[in-house]
Design an enzyme around this catalytic site. Structure first.
Site, PDB file in Angstrom:
ATOM      1  CD  GLU A 174       0.795   0.299   3.067  1.00 59.34           C
ATOM      2  OE1 GLU A 174       0.770   1.548   2.931  1.00 59.34           O
ATOM      3  OE2 GLU A 174       1.730  -0.297   3.616  1.00 59.34           O
ATOM      4  CD  GLU A 317       7.742   1.383  -0.566  1.00 58.80           C
ATOM      5  OE1 GLU A 317       8.524   0.530  -1.077  1.00 58.80           O
ATOM      6  OE2 GLU A 317       8.065   2.566  -0.427  1.00 58.80           O
TER       7      GLU A 317
END
Length: 351
Positions: A174, A317
């Site tokens: 994300e 991430e």
């Protein structure tokens, strides 16, 4: 596809293969249990994949991004423009997850659910433009019902692309300035605990910043107390587009029979939402690491999750999950390639 597809049944575990894998572990040339968690995860993967000798060579990494209206409340140390800049960094190959994906030989896709700049057009990014970021959940629900459905569907479609590519493992990541505030609010609502127990510095807030962020979430929980009465409503009230996409991806992976490796705090909150919406998906979730964000341990405990690594990470991430992939690969190789006592003509222990 049913309207509420996320409620569809998840794939069952192949218990017969799992038992065969467990028996194989007993026969390998080592003391029983001596490889600890590596043995357990290999057996778990065997049951999920329905293969006596499982593998995770084909890895799909999807990064979901979106902006957050709650940033207007001053809950982040970084400006919102960083979301857009990091999208460019992902596809440009300069982000941590980009480096890790190359090292793993993994397929990396980047999905922009909705940044504040709806005209953004970056080569290599899927721009879905659900909205110009979410609304400020301190004042109104973060998402409309339609936006939530679109975000869930975006996650599902990524999982289906992973399936079509032959992925054996799905990692969701994300990006979205303000999303630790969103995740903390969702987790507080789901676990019915005080935001102070879950709220941390995110991208680097100082103590005063964390205190302010906590107060914002407390006010938001009171504002939406009458609305947030089930997991999906809690997601709509406090979540981000990228968090909802992660929920959709995890549920679709479980329905399609794809193993998921969950990343850090935000992804683990999405996993908690997914299990509350459809408990059958829990069996398909492995957990990459325990991060530094204070709420992560609490959410892991709620999921009865045993993460593979603890490295003090707080990047997001999908990076922590990606770092755990070599460990999963080695667990599978040890399970599949070690000789049994009979094959190696090694005496087993006396029984």
């Amino acid at each position: 596809m049913s309207q509420n597809w996320w409620q569809n049944a998840c794939q069952p575990i192949n218990l017969a293969v799992r038992e065969q894998a467990l028996e194989r572990q007993r026969e390998l040339t080592k003391p029983a249990g001596s490889l600890g968690r590596l043995e357990q995860v290999a057996v778990e993967l065997a049951g999920l994949q329905g293969k006596l000798k499982p593998g995770v060579r084909q890895v799909w990494i999807a990064i979901f991004a979106g902006d957050h209206g709650v940033v207007a409340e001053g809950v982040s140390a970084y400006p919102q423009v960083v979301t857009r800049q990091m999208l460019q960094n992902f596809v440009g190959g300069g982000a941590a997850i980009s480096v890790l994906a190359r090292q793993l030989g993994a397929q990396l896709e980047v999905v922009d659910l909705g940044t504040v700049d709806l005209t953004l057009e970056l080569a290599g990014v899927r721009h879905l433009r659900i909205g110009a970021g979410t609304a400020n959940f301190a004042q109104v629900p973060a998402m409309t019902t339609e936006q939530g459905r679109l975000a869930l569907q975006a996650g599902r479609e990524s999982a289906l692309r992973a399936r079509d590519a032959g992925a054996q493992l799905f990692i969701g990541g994300e990006m979205g300035i303000g999303n630790t505030a969103s995740a903390s609010a969702v987790a507080s609502a789901l676990l019915k605990c005080a935001p102070g127990e879950l709220t941390g510095p995110g991208t680097g807030l100082n103590a005063a910043g964390v205190e302010h962020k906590t107060r914002v979430i407390e006010r938001a929980l009171l504002t939406h107390a009458a609305l947030a009465d089930d997991p999906l409503e809690q997601l709509l009230c406090f979540g981000g587009f990228e968090i909802a996409a992660l929920v959709g991806a995890y549920l679709a992976c479980a329905q399609q029979g794809i193993v998921v490796l969950v990343d850090g705090f935000i992804c683990t909150v999405a996993a908690l939402v997914a299990t509350r919406i459809n408990p059958g998906c829990r069996a398909w979730l492995l957990f990459g690491h325990r991060g530094a964000e204070p709420g992560h341990q609490r959410v892991l405990e709620a999921l009865q999750a045993q993460p593979l690594l603890e490295l003090g990470l707080r990047l997001g991430e999908g990076s922590g999950a990606a770092l755990a992939v070599p460990l999963l690969r080695m667990a599978c190789d040890l399970h599949g390639q070690m000789a049994t006592f009979a094959e190696a003509a090694v005496a087993d222990r006396d029984t």
